[in-house]
Motif scaffolding. Structure first.
Motif, mmCIF file in Angstrom:
data_model
loop_
_atom_site.group_PDB
_atom_site.id
_atom_site.type_symbol
_atom_site.label_atom_id
_atom_site.label_comp_id
_atom_site.label_asym_id
_atom_site.label_seq_id
_atom_site.Cartn_x
_atom_site.Cartn_y
_atom_site.Cartn_z
ATOM 1 N N HIS A 178 -1.719 -7.427 -5.855
ATOM 2 C CA HIS A 178 -2.711 -7.620 -4.800
ATOM 3 C C HIS A 178 -3.554 -8.857 -5.008
ATOM 4 C CE1 HIS A 178 -1.832 -3.641 -3.195
ATOM 5 N NE2 HIS A 178 -1.768 -3.236 -4.441
ATOM 6 N N ILE A 196 1.289 9.756 -1.433
ATOM 7 C CA ILE A 196 0.216 10.690 -1.757
ATOM 8 C C ILE A 196 -0.618 11.109 -0.535
ATOM 9 C CG2 ILE A 196 -1.484 8.896 -2.334
ATOM 10 C CD1 ILE A 196 -1.348 11.431 -4.875
ATOM 11 N N GLY A 197 -0.672 10.237 0.478
ATOM 12 C CA GLY A 197 -1.439 10.561 1.681
ATOM 13 C C GLY A 197 -2.940 10.501 1.453
ATOM 14 N N MET A 198 -3.691 10.671 2.541
ATOM 15 C CA MET A 198 -5.153 10.641 2.429
ATOM 16 C C MET A 198 -5.767 11.835 3.148
ATOM 17 S SD MET A 198 -6.082 6.609 2.979
ATOM 18 C CE MET A 198 -4.634 6.132 3.884
ATOM 19 N N GLY A 219 -6.175 -5.870 2.027
ATOM 20 C CA GLY A 219 -4.797 -5.552 2.361
ATOM 21 C C GLY A 219 -4.621 -4.857 3.692
ATOM 22 N N ASN A 221 0.833 -1.211 0.000
ATOM 23 C CA ASN A 221 0.000 0.000 0.000
ATOM 24 C C ASN A 221 0.866 1.259 0.000
ATOM 25 O OD1 ASN A 221 -2.418 -1.300 -0.035
ATOM 26 N ND2 ASN A 221 -2.897 -0.999 2.133
ATOM 27 N N ALA A 222 1.925 1.221 0.805
ATOM 28 C CA ALA A 222 2.811 2.382 0.890
ATOM 29 C C ALA A 222 3.490 2.621 -0.454
ATOM 30 C CB ALA A 222 3.850 2.161 1.983
ATOM 31 N N ASP A 272 5.210 6.167 4.922
ATOM 32 C CA ASP A 272 5.624 6.489 3.555
ATOM 33 C C ASP A 272 5.460 7.981 3.360
ATOM 34 O OD1 ASP A 272 2.968 7.227 2.179
ATOM 35 O OD2 ASP A 272 2.474 5.257 3.009
ATOM 36 N N TYR A 319 -6.565 -4.224 6.131
ATOM 37 C CA TYR A 319 -7.165 -4.850 7.309
ATOM 38 C C TYR A 319 -6.357 -6.013 7.854
ATOM 39 C CZ TYR A 319 -11.234 -1.972 6.787
ATOM 40 O OH TYR A 319 -12.062 -0.908 6.727
ATOM 41 N N LYS A 326 1.706 6.765 -6.716
ATOM 42 C CA LYS A 326 0.641 7.741 -7.004
ATOM 43 C C LYS A 326 1.167 9.167 -6.926
ATOM 44 C CE LYS A 326 -3.227 4.876 -5.609
ATOM 45 N NZ LYS A 326 -3.992 4.486 -4.427
ATOM 46 N N ASN A 383 -11.722 5.023 2.370
ATOM 47 C CA ASN A 383 -10.823 3.909 2.036
ATOM 48 C C ASN A 383 -10.651 2.913 3.175
ATOM 49 O OD1 ASN A 383 -10.428 5.153 -0.387
ATOM 50 N ND2 ASN A 383 -8.457 6.038 0.161
ATOM 51 N N LEU A 384 -10.679 3.406 4.387
ATOM 52 C CA LEU A 384 -10.406 2.491 5.499
ATOM 53 C C LEU A 384 -11.659 2.162 6.294
ATOM 54 C CD1 LEU A 384 -7.041 3.993 6.782
ATOM 55 C CD2 LEU A 384 -7.452 2.425 4.897
ATOM 56 N N GLY A 425 -9.222 -8.306 -1.724
ATOM 57 C CA GLY A 425 -7.995 -7.767 -1.161
ATOM 58 C C GLY A 425 -8.271 -6.892 0.036
ATOM 59 N N THR A 459 1.865 8.915 4.948
ATOM 60 C CA THR A 459 1.031 8.136 5.860
ATOM 61 C C THR A 459 1.881 7.311 6.827
ATOM 62 O OG1 THR A 459 -0.609 7.943 4.088
ATOM 63 C CG2 THR A 459 -0.820 6.402 5.913
HETATM 64 P P1 ADP Z 1 -6.350 -2.098 -1.704
HETATM 65 O O1 ADP Z 1 -4.925 -1.659 -1.443
HETATM 66 O O2 ADP Z 1 -6.460 -3.498 -2.214
HETATM 67 O O3 ADP Z 1 -7.148 -1.115 -2.492
HETATM 68 P P2 ADP Z 1 -6.614 -1.711 1.125
HETATM 69 O O4 ADP Z 1 -7.698 -2.093 2.078
HETATM 70 O O5 ADP Z 1 -5.263 -2.232 1.419
HETATM 71 O O6 ADP Z 1 -7.094 -2.170 -0.272
HETATM 72 O O7 ADP Z 1 -6.552 -0.153 1.065
HETATM 73 C C1 ADP Z 1 -7.688 0.581 0.778
HETATM 74 C C2 ADP Z 1 -7.324 1.920 0.199
HETATM 75 O O8 ADP Z 1 -6.762 2.758 1.177
HETATM 76 C C3 ADP Z 1 -6.280 1.863 -0.896
HETATM 77 O O9 ADP Z 1 -6.852 1.572 -2.139
HETATM 78 C C4 ADP Z 1 -5.712 3.268 -0.843
HETATM 79 O O10 ADP Z 1 -6.530 4.157 -1.577
HETATM 80 C C5 ADP Z 1 -5.822 3.619 0.602
HETATM 81 N N1 ADP Z 1 -4.527 3.439 1.289
HETATM 82 C C6 ADP Z 1 -4.142 2.377 2.031
HETATM 83 N N2 ADP Z 1 -2.894 2.564 2.498
HETATM 84 C C7 ADP Z 1 -2.478 3.767 2.034
HETATM 85 C C8 ADP Z 1 -1.275 4.548 2.162
HETATM 86 N N3 ADP Z 1 -0.221 4.101 2.854
HETATM 87 N N4 ADP Z 1 -1.239 5.754 1.555
HETATM 88 C C9 ADP Z 1 -2.283 6.215 0.842
HETATM 89 N N5 ADP Z 1 -3.439 5.533 0.677
HETATM 90 C C10 ADP Z 1 -3.534 4.330 1.267
#
Ligand code: ADP
Length: 629
Positions: free
Chosen positions: A263, A78-80, A117, A33-34, A75, A119, A40, A88-89, A115, A163
């Motif tokens: 993934h 791009i951050g959120m 991921g 993810n990072a 990392d 979680y 990105k 996303n979470l 995926g 992040t």
């Molecule tokens: P996936 O990576 O399969 O899409 P995840 O549950 O792992 O599913 O993550 C969900 C979403 O959260 C990602 O698609 C991404 O947009 C965001 N995300 C997760 N980790 C990061 C991160 N380190 N930096 C930025 N966005 C993240």
């Protein structure tokens, strides 16, 4: 506190408590993810001048605190934003089909497909905190959850964009030693095992020892003293795996790279490489997945290969590198000859790209061909997953792809009761067999029982049972294989009768022509013909189609939003050897009303057998009842 949706909660329960025995993969998931977040921001910086990044500074950083029992994956990607953290979470992407009744192994499948991921952190952590600052603003937000009820979002601080995912590990139990992860050695081992090919440095401060300089007056017997110090070290090799020779890379390494980069929870069914040198230099590393990605048949599905220029990603999914019929292939293409800031539009017109795409398509075809010959079981699995797309490829190209793709097709053979290729079908056919026979419908086991199938089998010819919607259409555009035309057994006049049978049928047809005319009149335009048949087995009547549109096509077209209104030319075929036939003859002579009832019932029941809708079920039921009283 925001609550997780029920499904997400259930998914979390499964993840945390039962499913993944392989808990250590959490690190791989967070690092990938990072790394995506780094990709990105880099991609965004190419087109958006206000985002300034230096590629050399992009990195994933690991840290741990044994006392606090935390592991942090950071990392500067791009951050959120607050909304993105929430979106996303806060929900797990999921199909809607996972509820409390879903069996565990099905759930594992789903989890894999979607995926989860991020979680996976909850497999080892009792608390996960995510602090993120989007490249779009200055404010940072913290997301926090115990993975059970829900999560909280609070304003926070972070010095730069990116992040931090901070896991607080669970307490050790008799079975699980979570503390194991709180060591340099273990974290380094996991990075090397799962994330070695991540293209950004995955760094960690490591404790090292160095000897203190000896005091000047130290004698020969002076013992060196050491001090510990911390130094940031890159743990992963970062050499792109596709630059290595295939012979030097183990299957496991490829599989780990595939899983982490694309993934996927399952290893690929096949891995292959292209190393092109000459006018155009590039390396490609391609994978055929071992299962259908959940979104393959969605409209939003994007095919494509990741495109790199000298190890730097320039496009995540370049669609022009893959033909539609191979849209399931995943992989990476890296060419030093491509410009870094090339845009989608220029790419489309790019001759180099077209040349690559051609070579890639050829390579995929040859890999599939080899797999079919040498590794049949795997190929059958792959074909079950992706064969439909290959058939569509033939159909939508109006057959121009037939040469390439027809040899890859497999169908269920009614005679051999297994999947066979067209070549195998043709080779096994007796010399006198002039066509390739197939039956199309919704269900293979029902097709096997169709009288028309049985009658062709009885003549010693095999029948391919086709249960995919595209099959009949695909056969039609292919027309023939090995100079034998495809013939749908439900088509009128298969031409299988012997001269003798033909003569007999002709004579009888003449004898009963009055009956047939009367029946056709009763059916009032619903059929173009009523005729005798020698291939109805123990059924009194059957429906076949004359001309181009088959019954199966009619059925499929009728189910499409705009496809209705196209109908086949139906023929009602009658079995002269069936006891009902004598009743028809009798009714024609003595009881026209009864003939109408019988005709109506026979016609409708033949429709039912074919899987076609009965136009007026009430009328059908009433006719049947009248015959029964
Ligand atoms: P996936 O990576 O399969 O899409 P995840 O549950 O792992 O599913 O993550 C969900 C979403 O959260 C990602 O698609 C991404 O947009 C965001 N995300 C997760 N980790 C990061 C991160 N380190 N930096 C930025 N966005 C993240």
């Amino acid at each position: 506190m925001k609550k997780f949706k029920t499904e997400s909660k259930r998914l979390l329960d499964l993840m945390i408590n039962s499913i993944y025995t392989n808990r250590e993969i959490f690190l791989r998931e967070l690092i990938s993810n990072a790394s995506d977040a780094l990709d990105k921001i880099y991609l965004a910086s190419l087109t958006n001048r206000s985002i300034k990044v230096t590629r050399g500074e992009l990195a994933v950083t690991l840290a741990f605190d044994a006392e606090a029992r935390t592991i942090t994956v950071s990392d500067n990607g791009i951050g959120m934003t607050k909304d993105e953290l929430d979106k996303n979470l806060g929900t797990i992407a999921y199909s809607g089909s996972l509820d409390y009744d879903t069996a565990e192994d099905e759930a594992i499948d789903l989890i894999g497909q979607f995926g989860v991921g991020f979680y996976s952190g909850f497999m080892v952590a009792s608390k996960v905190r995510v602090v993120s600052r989007s490249c779009e603003g200055k404010e940072a937000w913290a997301w926090q959850s115990n993975g059970i009820d829900g999560y909280e979002l609070r304003e926070s601080e972070r010095a730069e964009q990116g992040t931090d995912v901070i896991l607080t590990l669970k307490a050790d139990t008799d079975e699980e030693n979570y503390s194991l992860f709180l060591s340099e050695f273990e974290l380094e081992r996991l990075v090397k095992k799962y994330s070695n090919y991540v293209r950004y440095p995955v760094r960690m401060e490591k404790t090292k020892q160095r000897a203190l300089p000896a005091p000047e007056d130290a004698g020969d017997d002076h013992e060196l003293e050491y001090e510990s110090y911390q130094e940031m070290e890159t743990l992963n090799s970062m050499t792109p795996i596709w630059k290595r020779r295939k012979a030097d890379v183990s299957e496991e390494e490829y599989a780990e790279f595939y899983k982490s980069d694309f993934h996927d929870y399952a290893a690929p069914a096949a891995t292959f490489t292209i190393k092109a040198e000459g006018v155009l230099n590039y390396d490609a590393l391609l994978f055929i997945p071992s299962h259908v990605p959940f979104d393959l048949y969605n409209k939003e599905f994007e095919k494509g290969l990741a495109l790199y220029s000298s190890n730097v990603m320039i496009m995540e999914k370049c669609p022009d590198l893959l033909p539609d019929h191979y849209n399931f292939v995943r992989g990476v293409v890296d060419s030093a000859d491509l410009a870094l800031n090339i845009s989608r539009e220029t790419l489309q017109k790019n001759n180099q790209l077209r040349a690559m795409a051609k070579r890639i398509e050829k390579k995929i075809t040859s890999e599939l061909t080899t797999m079919m010959a040498d590794n049949r079981e795997t190929y059958e699995g792959v074909f079950e997953c992706f064969g439909r797309g290959i058939k569509y490829g033939i159909y939508t190209s109006y057959g121009s792809l037939k040469e390439t793709l027809a040899p890859l097709l497999l169908y269920y053979s009614a005679k051999q009761e297994k999947m066979v290729s067209l070549r195998e079908y043709a080779d096994a056919a007796p010399a006198e067999q002039e066509a390739i026979y197939y039956a199309a419908g919704e269900d293979e086991s029902l097709l096997a029982k169709m009288p028309m199938v049985k009658s062709v089998l009885a003549r010693g010819f095999d029948v391919l049972l086709c249960s995919q919607e595209v099959d009949d259409f695909c056969m039609n555009v292919m027309r023939d294989f090995d100079e034998k035309p495809f013939k749908n057994v439900a088509g009128a006049d298969l031409g299988l009768e012997t001269e003798e049978e033909k003569k007999e049928t002709e004579e009888k047809s003449k004898e009963f022509s009055g009956l047939f005319e009367a029946m056709q009149e009763i059916l009032d335009g619903k059929v173009s013909k009523v005729a005798l048949s020698t291939r109805l087995d123990d059924m009194p009547a059957g429906i076949t189609a004359e001309g181009f549109v088959s019954l199966e096509m009619e059925r499929i077209l009728a189910a499409m939003p705009e496809g209705g209104g196209i109908s086949s030319q139906r023929v009602l075929e009658l079995n002269v050897d069936h006891p009902i036939f004598a009743k028809l003859v009798d009714a024609a002579d003595n009881d026209p009303e009864r003939l109408a009832l019988l005709t109506n019932v026979l016609y409708n029941q033949a429709l039912l057998v074919e899987g076609l809708p009965v136009a007026d079920p009430i009328d059908f039921a009433q006719s049947l009842s009248q015959l029964l009283v």
